[in-house]
Design an enzyme around this catalytic site. Structure first.
Site, short mmCIF file in Angstrom:
data_model
loop_
_atom_site.label_atom_id
_atom_site.label_comp_id
_atom_site.label_asym_id
_atom_site.label_seq_id
_atom_site.Cartn_x
_atom_site.Cartn_y
_atom_site.Cartn_z
N CYS A 134 0.67 -1.24 -0.03
CA CYS A 134 0.04 0.03 -0.09
C CYS A 134 0.85 1.27 -0.02
CB CYS A 134 -0.78 -0.09 1.18
SG CYS A 134 -2.08 1.22 1.29
N CYS A 137 -0.50 4.03 2.09
CA CYS A 137 -0.35 3.69 3.40
C CYS A 137 1.10 4.02 4.22
CB CYS A 137 -0.73 2.39 3.99
SG CYS A 137 -2.37 1.74 3.50
N ASP A 138 1.75 3.72 3.26
CA ASP A 138 3.29 3.48 3.76
C ASP A 138 4.43 4.58 2.92
OD1 ASP A 138 2.62 1.86 5.85
OD2 ASP A 138 2.92 -0.02 4.23
#
Length: 315
Positions: A134, A137-138
């Site tokens: 992701c 997300c990261d």
């Protein structure tokens, strides 16, 4: 005699646990089947910094544990079981699980989608420690650092383009000589000066298991057999997700990739007609956003609609 539940929730990720919180507060005494991946993808996510209310961030497993405790405090029941077969043609619905048969008046499908991985032991050991599926997300954690993206479709191009906002360089690795991404996505990625393309290349090993952080990738050219080490600080998988919805095929509508088709984000259908009492939320029906907060939002919606359905049908 099998007890008939008011609400059963399939899945214990962000969507399922939010649905459990809301339905438990409505005194529906929901039963949550935790599935084969209890906690969903957040359970293998390290620091979550984009969930509202946590200014310093929170560990994914801790966030899931907090949500589960919150649902249990209001009366939600949990069972470590997974669904084998379901009967949605008659009401109440019958669920055949690894723990036995369950009968329910409403069903919330929150079974999620599992990221596709390469299947390397070193990759699995470093998920959440430099290996991610992701970018949204990261990506922030890799500011001014070199990273690699694996894949050749639109998902990989989108991940690579997004990650250029942070990474010093993005190397896109694809095992085939040609990309299967759409022309427009491929052209956008190829036009970006910080993305390098490597075809006919596979990852044989992710380096850094002992250090518990990605130190590089051992690459192999599938044509020549030559190997080399690519020095990167992170590896992102862009090879898609697998929705956990195969057991519903033929009973509710799925799209061509197996995601649950919904109306109004949560209402399931059969041949285009809404199936009363059956709702889907989170990543099992969301192929676009796949975020914890959007999953929580649809989990809330599903629980509220289940409550409304039961009230209208003489609970």
């Amino acid at each position: 005699m099998t007890e008939t539940r008011d609400t059963v929730i399939l899945g214990s990720g962000c969507a399922g646990l939010t649905a459990a919180i809301y339905s438990a507060r409505a005194n529906l005494k929901p039963l949550v089947l935790e599935g084969h991946e209890p906690g969903g993808q957040l359970s293998i996510t390290s620091l979550v910094e984009n969930f509202p209310g946590w200014p310093e961030g929170i560990q994914g497993p801790e966030l899931i544990d907090n949500m589960k405790k919150q649902a249990a405090r209001f009366g939600a029941d949990f069972q470590l079981a997974h669904l084998n077969r379901v009967e949605l043609g008659t009401h109440p619905f019958r669920l055949h699980t690894s723990a036995g048969e369950i009968v329910t008046r409403t069903l919330v499908i929150a079974s999620g989608a599992s990221a596709r991985w390469l299947g390397l032991p070193s990759e699995q050991a470093l998920i959440g420690h430099g290996v991610s599926s992701c970018a949204t997300c990261d990506g922030f954690f890799f500011r001014d650092r070199p990273i690699a993206v694996i894949g050749g479709g639109d998902s990989a191009m989108e991940e690579a383009l997004f990650l250029t906002r942070f990474a010093s360089k993005v190397t896109l690795l694809h095992r085939r000589p040609q990309f299967r991404a759409s022309k427009i996505m491929l052209e956008r990625a190829m036009a970006h000066p910080n993305i390098e393309f490597r075809t006919n290349t596979v990852v044989d090993e992710v380096l850094g298991v002992e250090e518990k952080e990605v130190k590089g990738l051992k690459l192999r050219d599938v044509v020549t057999g030559m190997t080399e080490t690519l020095h990167v600080d992170g590896m992102f998988l862009g090879i898609g997700h697998e929705p956990n919805a195969k057991m519903f095929a033929g009973q509710i509508d799925l799209d061509d990739e197996g995601y649950v088709l919904t109306q109004g984000n949560i209402f399931t259908t059969r041949h285009g007609v809404v199936v009363p009492g059956v709702y889907a939320c989170g990543d099992v029906q969301d192929r676009r956003y796949r975020q914890a907060i959007t999953a929580a939002g649809t989990g809330c919606m599903a629980a509220l609609e289940a409550e409304k359905y039961l009230e209208e049908h003489g609970r």
